[in-house]
Design an enzyme around this catalytic site. Structure first.
Site, mmCIF file in Angstrom:
data_model
loop_
_atom_site.group_PDB
_atom_site.id
_atom_site.type_symbol
_atom_site.label_atom_id
_atom_site.label_comp_id
_atom_site.label_asym_id
_atom_site.label_seq_id
_atom_site.Cartn_x
_atom_site.Cartn_y
_atom_site.Cartn_z
ATOM 1 C CD GLU A 141 32.046 -11.843 -3.306
ATOM 2 O OE1 GLU A 141 32.112 -12.089 -2.079
ATOM 3 O OE2 GLU A 141 32.636 -12.524 -4.170
ATOM 4 C CE LYS A 146 32.094 -20.272 -5.684
ATOM 5 N NZ LYS A 146 31.402 -20.460 -4.375
ATOM 6 C CG HIS A 153 57.871 6.579 -6.204
ATOM 7 N ND1 HIS A 153 58.776 7.572 -6.532
ATOM 8 C CD2 HIS A 153 57.557 6.781 -4.894
ATOM 9 C CE1 HIS A 153 59.016 8.318 -5.460
ATOM 10 N NE2 HIS A 153 58.287 7.863 -4.451
HETATM 11 O O1 LIG Z 1 34.131 -19.373 2.297
HETATM 12 P P1 LIG Z 1 33.697 -20.070 1.022
HETATM 13 O O2 LIG Z 1 32.306 -20.609 1.091
HETATM 14 O O3 LIG Z 1 34.698 -21.090 0.584
HETATM 15 O O4 LIG Z 1 33.619 -18.932 -0.120
HETATM 16 C C1 LIG Z 1 34.807 -18.239 -0.432
HETATM 17 C C2 LIG Z 1 34.418 -16.958 -1.127
HETATM 18 O O5 LIG Z 1 33.642 -17.231 -2.304
HETATM 19 C C3 LIG Z 1 32.505 -16.357 -2.329
HETATM 20 O O6 LIG Z 1 31.393 -17.072 -1.896
HETATM 21 C C4 LIG Z 1 32.271 -15.841 -3.720
HETATM 22 O O7 LIG Z 1 33.363 -15.102 -4.110
HETATM 23 C C5 LIG Z 1 32.845 -15.254 -1.359
HETATM 24 O O8 LIG Z 1 31.731 -14.526 -0.930
HETATM 25 C C6 LIG Z 1 33.537 -16.026 -0.287
HETATM 26 O O9 LIG Z 1 34.293 -15.197 0.570
#
Ligand SMILES: O=P(O)(O)OC[C@H]1O[C@](O)(CO)[C@@H](O)[C@@H]1O
Length: 620
Positions: free
Chosen positions: A399, A533, A428
């Protein structure tokens, strides 16, 4: 043209058989080699001439340097092992990079870039906007040494939060804070609701450090899968009444975490537990009198909700702590981890390359992956308790480094893919391919020297313990891979403790930051995830339209089953017919849409409607 022949003779690794590779070290020579762009590097480097090495395409040079193959002479290898071995005496941590075939020329070429990376890292720790895309500072290092924070107010916040979290944990374990519906008892379970860095860190640390019989057992809801949520709640059973629910969400707006919150609230209601008293709090970290804790950023969507409902206390997660680097923030056995991380931070501030384990790691990554992610990083801890380290690093590395554009706006599609599990179990599973198959990886072994607590070991055969086998499997796999030119790094710790776990986390956080500078990207944002998202939101919006169209057809007398084309047309989304089909297929599988004709295997045969007419919806 500058030549580096002088550097070659001193290195046992580079024997005369190698062609002399001439690498332009300074800007004035770089024009002889194609560069990605002629823009000067943003990174200022030590020395009188600024180099645009951040753009020099050293992949071609690397390939040439690699043509000599890896050192196989045992004596020369031993000298290389000793020459490059890094040791952190106080932590008892070692880093062996001898099985990565970087050349002295390569190290020399990278030196100015590392000096630039060190400078960028120093600026970051002093509070520079190191996450330019989000206009944020990057301050996870301050969590383990608050004095580094650029403003006194931040230092106070960090220290106060740490004290409050530790006190809260003590009060829960001592029974001073009790479950509201179980006043005579104490909390026996923790249910953590969070995703990404708000789950992987706690999961990794819980797996690595939780005692065999912890005062509270912990389980996780880290997805919006109803089956997974039901499974966790079912396993809690009657202990739901004595479950401390922790919701972790920095943004306070992550859909999966919110859904987990809502689902657990429902479970509390169905169990006859007064949820308002057994508070499960999402949004800003609020310590409610009763049964819930959350850890996230202040003024988040949920924070405001919680503030309006009046909560008792708060544990803030700061906007300058990224989710994947929030391991050291509130909520885990923190002080000892912070000590280990802080000790590692001090070591990884060194500008002396060989004294900086994070720089050594970043160098190995760059060499092995040609600076473009050409190989995967396989994480192989030979210790069950470090099982989740690979999953934790998967987020931290991918990420952070998996970015489309660099800081100059060039499309680079950067990254290093990470996978792994644990040894010797994986021998394995996929080690066969690593040893003999496609050569698209390098391995990181995590070695833990202490097998069992003192006095608890025994020999399962004369002179041999179970741990000896594990040790032998690690060393044997490392040798077997190297014999077939598969490169590896080995990180060694004495045992798995909060301090060594903190040090490992800090080592990799810094290595990722330094590597990001080498490849000129922002390691501290995640635009790609936001895209996902947003797309998910569009699917749900389309689903709402599909439901409305089907509802209207189902409220007619007689009911009017619709074909996919008719649904798509009435949704004014003919181009989304495939997504509409997937939505209807999912709804039908959950008895929320009924198939009047045809079946999902023949999409064009389908005619669907809703089981009942929702007049409120119809006239909404
Ligand atoms: O802690 P939040 O804001 O719920 O985000 C959860 C996760 O989603 C992200 O923003 C995107 O994957 C991550 O960086 C983060 O750890």
């Amino acid at each position: 043209m500058a030549s580096l022949s002088g550097l070659c003779s001193s290195s046992p690794y580079l024997k005369p058989k190698h062609d002399r590779v001439v690498i332009p070290l300074f800007h004035k020579y770089s024009l002889a080699f194609p560069t990605r762009s002629n823009s000067c590097s943003k990174l200022s480097v030590a020395g009188e001439v600024s180099a645009d090495l951040s753009k020099t395409n050293s992949v071609g040079v690397l390939k040439k340097a690699k043509q000599g193959g890896l050192e196989k002479d045992p004596k020369a290898l031993w000298r290389r092992y000793v020459d490059w071995l890094y040791q952190h005496k106080e932590l008892g941590l070692y880093l062996d990079v001898s099985r990565i075939g970087f050349s002295d020329e390569f190290v020399a070429e990278m030196e100015p870039r590392f000096q630039a990376a060190f400078k960028a890292m120093e600026d970051l720790e002093r509070g520079a906007i190191a996450n330019p895309d989000e206009g944020r500072m990057v301050g996870h290092y301050w969590l383990r040494n608050a004095k580094l924070a650029p403003k006194p107010i931040l230092q106070v916040q960090i220290e106060k939060t740490l004290d409050a979290v530790c006190k809260f944990a003590d009060d829960v374990i001592s029974g001073k804070i009790k479950p509201p519906s179980y006043p005579e008892g104490r909390f026996t379970q923790i249910l953590s609701v969070g995703i990404g860095g708000s789950a992987l860190g706690p999961q990794f640390v819980a797996e690595a450090l939780a005692p065999d019989n912890p005062p509270l057992k912990i389980r996780f809801i880290d997805n919006t899968d109803p089956g997974g949520i039901d499974h966790q709640v079912a396993q809690l059973g009657p202990e739901l009444a004595s479950t401390l629910v922790i919701v972790i969400s920095k943004s306070g707006g992550t859909p999966e975490t919110r859904n987990g919150l809502l689902e657990v609230q429902k479970a509390f209601r169905e169990a006859g537990l007064d949820f308002s008293k057994q508070v499960l709090i999402s949004g800003v970290a609020y310590l409610h009198v009763m049964q819930g804790v959350a850890i996230t950023q202040e003024n988040s969507l949920l924070d405001n909700t919680a503030r309006i409902e009046g909560w008792v206390a708060r544990f803030p997660m700061f906007d300058w702590v990224g989710g994947r680097t929030s391991e050291m923030s509130a909520g885990i056995d923190i002080r000892e981890m912070l000590v280990g991380a802080s000790m590692m931070d001090n070591a990884t501030r060194s500008r002396v390359f060989k004294d900086n384990p994070a720089a050594l790691l970043a160098l190995c990554w760059y060499w092995a992956c040609d600076g473009v992610g050409s190989k995967d990083m396989v994480i192989l801890p030979y210790k069950d308790s470090l099982l989740l380290f690979s999953r934790y690093l998967q987020q931290l590395v991918m990420e952070s480094l998996g970015k489309e554009f660099d800081l100059d706006g060039n499309r680079v599609n950067q990254g290093i893919s990470v996978y792994g599990n644990k040894g010797s179990t994986d021998q394995h599973a996929y080690i066969q391919q690593l040893r003999e198959g496609v050569h698209n990886f390098f391995v990181t072994f995590i070695e833990v020297l202490r097998d069992r607590p003192p006095g608890h070991d025994w020999e399962l055969e004369p002179g041999v313990t179970c741990g000896d086998y594990l040790f032998g499997m690690l060393q044997g796999t490392r040798s077997a891979l190297y014999a077939n030119d598969r490169e590896s790094v080995t990180v060694t710790v004495q045992e798995v403790t909060p301090r060594s776990v903190g040090a490992l986390v800090a080592l990799y956080e810094r290595a990722v930051g330094l590597y990001a500078s080498l490849v000129n990207i922002n390691a501290y944002h995640q635009p790609g995830v936001e895209a996902g998202k947003k797309a998910a939101g569009e699917v749900l919006a389309l689903q709402k339209r599909v439901l409305a169209v089907l509802n209207e057809a189902s409220c007619k007398e007689p009911v009017e089953p619709l074909t996919l084309e008719e649904v798509a047309e009435r949704c004014h989304a003919p181009e989304d017919i495939e997504m509409i089909y997937k939505i209807i297929e999912h709804m039908a599988a959950n008895d929320r849409a009924l198939i009047a004709e045809g079946d999902c295997g023949s999409p064009n045969s389908l005619k669907v409607f809703l089981g009942e007419c929702n007049l409120d919806e119809l006239y909404a």
